[in-house]
Motif scaffolding. Structure first.
Motif, PDB file in Angstrom:
ATOM      1  N   PHE A  97       0.850  -1.196   0.000  1.00 33.48           N
ATOM      2  CA  PHE A  97       0.000   0.000   0.000  1.00 33.48           C
ATOM      3  C   PHE A  97       0.883   1.242   0.000  1.00 33.48           C
ATOM      4  N   LYS A  98       0.775   1.989  -1.087  1.00 28.72           N
ATOM      5  CA  LYS A  98       1.544   3.226  -1.214  1.00 28.72           C
ATOM      6  C   LYS A  98       0.575   4.410  -1.212  1.00 28.72           C
ATOM      7  N   ARG A  99       0.879   5.429  -1.976  1.00 27.01           N
ATOM      8  CA  ARG A  99      -0.004   6.597  -2.009  1.00 27.01           C
ATOM      9  C   ARG A  99      -1.377   6.176  -2.540  1.00 27.01           C
ATOM     10  N   PRO A 100      -2.469   6.513  -1.846  1.00 25.89           N
ATOM     11  CA  PRO A 100      -3.804   6.077  -2.287  1.00 25.89           C
ATOM     12  C   PRO A 100      -4.217   6.725  -3.603  1.00 25.89           C
ATOM     13  N   SER A 101      -4.990   5.949  -4.369  1.00 25.59           N
ATOM     14  CA  SER A 101      -5.499   6.437  -5.649  1.00 25.59           C
ATOM     15  C   SER A 101      -6.730   7.306  -5.426  1.00 25.59           C
ATOM     16  N   ALA A 102      -7.192   7.923  -6.494  1.00 23.60           N
ATOM     17  CA  ALA A 102      -8.403   8.752  -6.403  1.00 23.60           C
ATOM     18  C   ALA A 102      -9.593   7.904  -5.974  1.00 23.60           C
ATOM     19  N   GLU A 103      -9.686   6.683  -6.516  1.00 21.70           N
ATOM     20  CA  GLU A 103     -10.792   5.800  -6.134  1.00 21.70           C
ATOM     21  C   GLU A 103     -10.721   5.464  -4.650  1.00 21.70           C
ATOM     22  N   GLU A 104      -9.523   5.163  -4.165  1.00 20.02           N
ATOM     23  CA  GLU A 104      -9.364   4.800  -2.749  1.00 20.02           C
ATOM     24  C   GLU A 104      -9.694   5.969  -1.836  1.00 20.02           C
ATOM     25  N   LEU A 105      -9.369   7.184  -2.271  1.00 26.16           N
ATOM     26  CA  LEU A 105      -9.666   8.366  -1.466  1.00 26.16           C
ATOM     27  C   LEU A 105     -11.158   8.659  -1.406  1.00 26.16           C
ATOM     28  N   ASP A 106     -11.933   8.051  -2.303  1.00 28.94           N
ATOM     29  CA  ASP A 106     -13.386   8.228  -2.288  1.00 28.94           C
ATOM     30  C   ASP A 106     -14.067   7.288  -1.293  1.00 28.94           C
ATOM     31  N   HIS A 107     -13.290   6.524  -0.549  1.00 27.15           N
ATOM     32  CA  HIS A 107     -13.813   5.597   0.448  1.00 27.15           C
ATOM     33  C   HIS A 107     -13.187   5.884   1.804  1.00 27.15           C
ATOM     34  N   ASP A 108     -13.691   5.218   2.835  1.00 30.31           N
ATOM     35  CA  ASP A 108     -13.097   5.366   4.159  1.00 30.31           C
ATOM     36  C   ASP A 108     -11.682   4.792   4.161  1.00 30.31           C
ATOM     37  N   PHE A 109     -10.895   5.133   5.188  1.00 31.06           N
ATOM     38  CA  PHE A 109      -9.467   4.828   5.150  1.00 31.06           C
ATOM     39  C   PHE A 109      -9.149   3.342   5.275  1.00 31.06           C
ATOM     40  N   LEU A 110     -10.107   2.524   5.693  1.00 29.79           N
ATOM     41  CA  LEU A 110      -9.873   1.088   5.778  1.00 29.79           C
ATOM     42  C   LEU A 110     -10.142   0.353   4.466  1.00 29.79           C
ATOM     43  N   TRP A 111     -10.904   0.984   3.602  1.00 33.57           N
ATOM     44  CA  TRP A 111     -11.480   0.287   2.439  1.00 33.57           C
ATOM     45  C   TRP A 111     -10.445  -0.390   1.557  1.00 33.57           C
ATOM     46  N   ARG A 112      -9.388   0.319   1.209  1.00 32.93           N
ATOM     47  CA  ARG A 112      -8.453  -0.249   0.241  1.00 32.93           C
ATOM     48  C   ARG A 112      -7.731  -1.480   0.782  1.00 32.93           C
ATOM     49  N   CYS A 113      -7.561  -1.539   2.103  1.00 33.99           N
ATOM     50  CA  CYS A 113      -6.944  -2.715   2.710  1.00 33.99           C
ATOM     51  C   CYS A 113      -7.945  -3.856   2.853  1.00 33.99           C
ATOM     52  N   ILE A 114      -9.175  -3.520   3.180  1.00 35.38           N
ATOM     53  CA  ILE A 114     -10.212  -4.548   3.331  1.00 35.38           C
ATOM     54  C   ILE A 114     -10.355  -5.348   2.041  1.00 35.38           C
ATOM     55  N   ARG A 115     -10.221  -4.681   0.904  1.00 34.26           N
ATOM     56  CA  ARG A 115     -10.357  -5.357  -0.395  1.00 34.26           C
ATOM     57  C   ARG A 115      -9.300  -6.443  -0.598  1.00 34.26           C
ATOM     58  N   GLN A 116      -8.191  -6.359   0.119  1.00 32.88           N
ATOM     59  CA  GLN A 116      -7.082  -7.293  -0.080  1.00 32.88           C
ATOM     60  C   GLN A 116      -6.980  -8.344   1.032  1.00 32.88           C
ATOM     61  N   LEU A 117      -7.966  -8.428   1.894  1.00 32.80           N
ATOM     62  CA  LEU A 117      -7.900  -9.390   2.988  1.00 32.80           C
ATOM     63  C   LEU A 117      -7.895 -10.825   2.473  1.00 32.80           C
ATOM     64  N   PRO A 118      -7.141 -11.699   3.114  1.00 34.40           N
ATOM     65  CA  PRO A 118      -7.084 -13.102   2.655  1.00 34.40           C
ATOM     66  C   PRO A 118      -8.359 -13.857   2.983  1.00 34.40           C
ATOM     67  N   GLU A 119      -8.680 -14.817   2.135  1.00 36.65           N
ATOM     68  CA  GLU A 119      -9.816 -15.685   2.417  1.00 36.65           C
ATOM     69  C   GLU A 119      -9.370 -16.827   3.314  1.00 36.65           C
ATOM     70  N   ARG A 120     -10.321 -17.597   3.809  1.00 33.66           N
ATOM     71  CA  ARG A 120      -9.986 -18.732   4.673  1.00 33.66           C
ATOM     72  C   ARG A 120      -9.035 -19.681   3.942  1.00 33.66           C
ATOM     73  N   GLY A 121      -8.074 -20.181   4.675  1.00 32.04           N
ATOM     74  CA  GLY A 121      -7.110 -21.112   4.103  1.00 32.04           C
ATOM     75  C   GLY A 121      -5.900 -20.451   3.476  1.00 32.04           C
ATOM     76  N   ARG A 122      -5.854 -19.133   3.472  1.00 34.86           N
ATOM     77  CA  ARG A 122      -4.752 -18.436   2.808  1.00 34.86           C
ATOM     78  C   ARG A 122      -4.020 -17.512   3.780  1.00 34.86           C
ATOM     79  N   ILE A 123      -2.788 -17.217   3.432  1.00 35.16           N
ATOM     80  CA  ILE A 123      -1.969 -16.258   4.171  1.00 35.16           C
ATOM     81  C   ILE A 123      -1.930 -14.960   3.383  1.00 35.16           C
ATOM     82  N   GLY A 124      -2.337 -13.876   4.008  1.00 34.86           N
ATOM     83  CA  GLY A 124      -2.255 -12.557   3.392  1.00 34.86           C
ATOM     84  C   GLY A 124      -1.171 -11.744   4.068  1.00 34.86           C
TER      85      GLY A 124
END
Length: 293
Positions: A97-124
């Motif tokens: 995660f580097k400088r946020p994009s325009a799309e990411e800035l249009d959401h709350d500050f957690l949003w861009r990281c939440i999109r990348q969370l690992p699913e069950r059975g995986r390491i993120g």
């Protein structure tokens, strides 16, 4: 203790009582640390992690989230690469995660990281994370203007406290739903950072890593250290602990990180699924079919 609040005890665990002091936390390994032994230890832990990741995937009840934060040149990239070198790529995902994009800035500050969370059975793996919002943004508060917040506390300290609360609440939600969270602050000294930044300038193959902003942030060293101390104390919780790992010696740092991950996964009692009697009987029939060909 319920499962979602288990954690691995360690001398590098940031305590949950707010008593951590970044100025007193070691950046160097123990005096008796040996680089060759650390490399050998890392190899053992990497092999163990490979097997545990296979069980994690098959067990399919937990996700694992590894968060790495540090000053520039502390060794985040190389540590992630070294620790996860033996893990099946299909079971692991790394997000930076580097400088946020325009799309990411249009959401709350957690949003861009939440999109990348690992699913069950995986390491993120998060190379930087939502903690940038109480680090870089705190040291450079002009970044808040781009976020177009509908309201901001008159005192910025209140904003950081609110963000600590949001982060901890969300991490607790993740833990309650099966995500194991381990957070690593790679604690490099100012002198060692200077050495590594000079290496980037001296070695042509490392020139691309150097940015003018590295020196700008280095000039704000004390501000970053204060921000780290506050966030570590506010967000090191039993369900999402921080570990302040000495980062001046890379082999020791990598082996220590790997050992903590392996120890935490072993606490989960991960198991390969066992088939019921009917399924085993069906397999026996299929075996006979193959053997008769």
């Amino acid at each position: 203790m319920s499962e979602h609040t288990d954690f691995v005890a360690s001398p590098y665990l940031v305590p949950f009582d707010g008593g951590f002091r970044v100025g007193k936390a070691g950046t160097a390994p123990p005096k008796d640390a040996d680089k060759d032994l650390a490399r050998a230890r890392l190899a053992v832990e990497v092999e163990a992690l490979d097997e545990l990741q296979r069980r994690l995937y098959a067990d399919n009840r937990h996700a694992v989230l590894l968060v790495f934060q540090a000053m520039d040149a502390a060794g985040k990239d190389s540590t992630i690469r070294a620790v996860l070198t033996g893990v099946n790529p299909a079971g692991c995902q790394v997000s930076s995660f580097k400088r946020p994009s325009a799309e990411e800035l249009d959401h709350d500050f957690l949003w861009r990281c939440i999109r990348q969370l690992p699913e069950r059975g995986r390491i993120g793996v998060f190379n930087r994370s939502w903690y940038e919002e109480v680090l870089t943004v705190r040291v450079h508060p002009d970044n808040l203007d781009a976020q177009r917040l509908p309201w901001r506390p008159k005192e910025e300290a209140k904003l950081w406290r609110e963000r600590y609360e949001s982060i901890s609440d969300f991490e607790r939600h993740l833990a309650r739903n099966g995500t194991v969270i381990l957070k690593f602050f790679l604690n490099v000294s100012r002198a060692e950072q200077r050495k590594r930044l000079l290496d980037r300038l001296d070695e042509p193959d490392k020139n691309w890593k150097f940015e003018a902003g590295d020196l700008a942030d280095r000039a704000r060293w004390n501000d970053y250290q204060a921000a780290y101390e506050d966030l570590l104390n506010a967000t090191s919780k039993s369900w999402a602990p921080w570990y302040a790992i000495p980062a001046d010696d890379k082999p020791y740092m990598r082996a220590t990180v790997a050992a903590l991950i392996v120890a935490r996964l072993r606490q989960l009692d991960l198991r390969y699924p066992r088939l019921d009697a009917d399924a085993r009987a069906q397999l026996a029939k299929l075996r006979k079919q193959l053997e008769s060909e």
